[in-house]
Write an enzyme that holds these catalytic residues in place. Structure first.
Site, PDB file in Angstrom:
ATOM      1  N   ILE A   1     -10.993   9.461  -3.202  1.00  0.00           N
ATOM      2  CA  ILE A   1     -11.404   9.059  -1.937  1.00  0.00           C
ATOM      3  C   ILE A   1     -11.428   9.795  -0.897  1.00  0.00           C
ATOM      4  CG2 ILE A   1     -11.248   7.108  -0.271  1.00  0.00           C
ATOM      5  CD1 ILE A   1     -12.020   5.896  -2.972  1.00  0.00           C
TER       6      ILE A   1
ATOM      7  N   SER B   1      -3.899   3.086  -8.782  1.00  0.00           N
ATOM      8  CA  SER B   1      -4.792   4.212  -8.681  1.00  0.00           C
ATOM      9  C   SER B   1      -5.353   4.339 -10.234  1.00  0.00           C
ATOM     10  CB  SER B   1      -3.782   5.321  -8.565  1.00  0.00           C
ATOM     11  OG  SER B   1      -4.621   6.479  -8.572  1.00  0.00           O
TER      12      SER B   1
ATOM     13  N   ASN C   1       0.879  -1.192   0.053  1.00  0.00           N
ATOM     14  CA  ASN C   1      -0.140  -0.068  -0.261  1.00  0.00           C
ATOM     15  C   ASN C   1       0.837   1.261   0.239  1.00  0.00           C
ATOM     16  OD1 ASN C   1      -2.377   1.612   0.651  1.00  0.00           O
ATOM     17  ND2 ASN C   1      -1.308   1.979   2.475  1.00  0.00           N
TER      18      ASN C   1
ATOM     19  N   TYR D   1       3.988   9.550  -9.844  1.00  0.00           N
ATOM     20  CA  TYR D   1       2.862   9.099  -9.166  1.00  0.00           C
ATOM     21  C   TYR D   1       2.344   7.951 -10.147  1.00  0.00           C
ATOM     22  CZ  TYR D   1      -1.308   8.054  -6.369  1.00  0.00           C
ATOM     23  OH  TYR D   1      -2.376   7.229  -5.800  1.00  0.00           O
TER      24      TYR D   1
ATOM     25  N   SER E   1       4.585   4.860 -11.074  1.00  0.00           N
ATOM     26  CA  SER E   1       4.508   3.994 -10.185  1.00  0.00           C
ATOM     27  C   SER E   1       3.355   3.112  -9.910  1.00  0.00           C
ATOM     28  CB  SER E   1       4.820   4.568  -8.744  1.00  0.00           C
ATOM     29  OG  SER E   1       3.681   5.272  -8.397  1.00  0.00           O
ATOM     30  N   LYS E   2       2.023   3.920 -10.057  1.00  0.00           N
ATOM     31  CA  LYS E   2       0.936   3.079 -10.000  1.00  0.00           C
ATOM     32  C   LYS E   2       0.632   2.014 -11.268  1.00  0.00           C
ATOM     33  CE  LYS E   2      -0.126   4.501  -6.150  1.00  0.00           C
ATOM     34  NZ  LYS E   2      -0.123   3.601  -4.783  1.00  0.00           N
TER      35      LYS E   2
END
Length: 242
Positions: free
Chosen positions: A175, A130, A78, A142, A145-146
Site C-alpha cells: 500500500i 497482512s 490496527n 511481523y 503477529s499477522k
C-alpha cells in the site's frame, strides 16, 4: 436492544491505514475514537486519545476511560510494528515486543469492549493482518503477529456469532502510504521489486483498506464472519513474480 448509532475504536489511528479507516468509518456516520502514541497532524474525525499502546498498564487505563465515555461496539485492531530481521539476527525481545503490541493490544481491546457488544447483541471486530502472514523473508516477528491476527479472527468469530458479533481480518498487500514512500521512492529498485509482486503492477491506496474496514463494520456485513480479506492487487494469487 436496537442499535441506533455505532461507535468505532481504532488503534494506531494517527496515520497511514489507521487514518484511512478513521475517515472511511466516520464517513458512514459512525462516531470514531482513535488511539495512538502521538496526536495526528490532521483533523481527526472524532475523539482522540494519546497512549503508548506498548505499555499495557497505560493502554488498559485509556481503554477503561473510553469505555466509561462511549458504548464502543466496533473495534479495528490496527496497531502494530515490523521489527525486520533475518532468523539468524532475530532477537527474542524484539519478537515479543511485536507480539505484545499487535496481539496483546487486540486481546485487551476486545475484552474491554465486548460486554457492550454482547449486551446490545451487536458488534463488529476487524483485525489488521497482512499478506506477510503467508510468510515473507526477514519478517519473522511481523509475519507471525499477522498470522495470529487471522487465527484470532476465526476463533473469536466462532465464539461470538451467537451474540450477533462478527469478527474478520483484512490483509493488505503493498500500500502506498507515506511510510512506504519514505523507504521506496518512485522509480527506485525497491519500488520495482514490489511492483513485480502485483499482477497489475499497481500499488494499493490507503482508501482501499479504509473502505474495506468500514464495510466490514457495517450492518450490511452481518453475514461475513471469520474471514480474511486479502487486499493486495492479486499478489497472493501468484500472478506476480517475487
Amino acid at each position: 436492544m436496537k442499535v441506533t448509532k455505532h461507535y468505532a475504536l481504532i488503534t494506531g489511528a494517527s496515520m497511514g491505514l489507521g487514518k484511512a479507516a478513521a475517515e472511511s468509518v466516520a464517513h458512514r456516520g459512525y462516531e470514531v475514537i482513535g488511539i495512538a502514541r502521538n496526536m495526528p497532524e490532521w483533523e481527526f474525525p472524532g475523539s482522540f486519545y494519546t497512549c503508548d499502546l506498548s505499555n499495557r498498564e497505560e493502554s488498559l487505563s485509556v481503554f477503561k476511560t473510553i469505555k466509561e465515555n462511549y458504548p464502543v461496539d466496533c473495534v479495528f485492531n490496527n496497531v502494530g510494528i515490523v521489527n525486520p530481521a533475518s532468523v539468524e539476527e532475530l532477537k527474542w525481545e524484539d519478537f515479543m515486543k511485536t507480539i505484545e503490541l499487535t496481539v496483546r493490544t487486540a486481546v485487551d481491546a476486545v475484552q474491554t469492549f465486548l460486554p457492550v457488544m454482547k449486551e446490545q447483541h451487536w458488534g463488529r471486530i476487524v483485525n489488521m493482518s497482512s499478506i506477510a502472514a503467508n510468510g515473507i523473508a526477514n519478517r519473522s516477528s511481523y509475519s507471525s503477529s499477522k498470522a495470529v491476527m487471522i487465527s484470532l479472527a476465526k476463533t473469536w468469530a466462532l465464539e461470538l456469532s451467537k451474540y450477533n458479533i462478527t469478527v474478520n481480518a483484512v490483509a493488505p498487500g503493498v500500500i502506498e502510504t507515506p511510510f512506504f514512500r519514505k523507504h521506496n521512492p518512485e522509480g527506485s529498485e525497491s519500488e520495482e521489486r514490489y511492483l513485480k509482486m502485483i499482477p497489475g503492477r499497481k500499488l494499493g491506496s490507503p482508501i482501499h483498506i479504509g473502505e474495506a474496514v468500514a464495510y466490514l463494520m457495517s450492518e450490511s456485513a452481518e453475514y461475513i464472519t471469520g474471514q480474511t480479506l486479502f487486499i493486495d492487487g492479486g499478489a497472493t494469487i501468484g500472478g506476480g513474480t517475487f
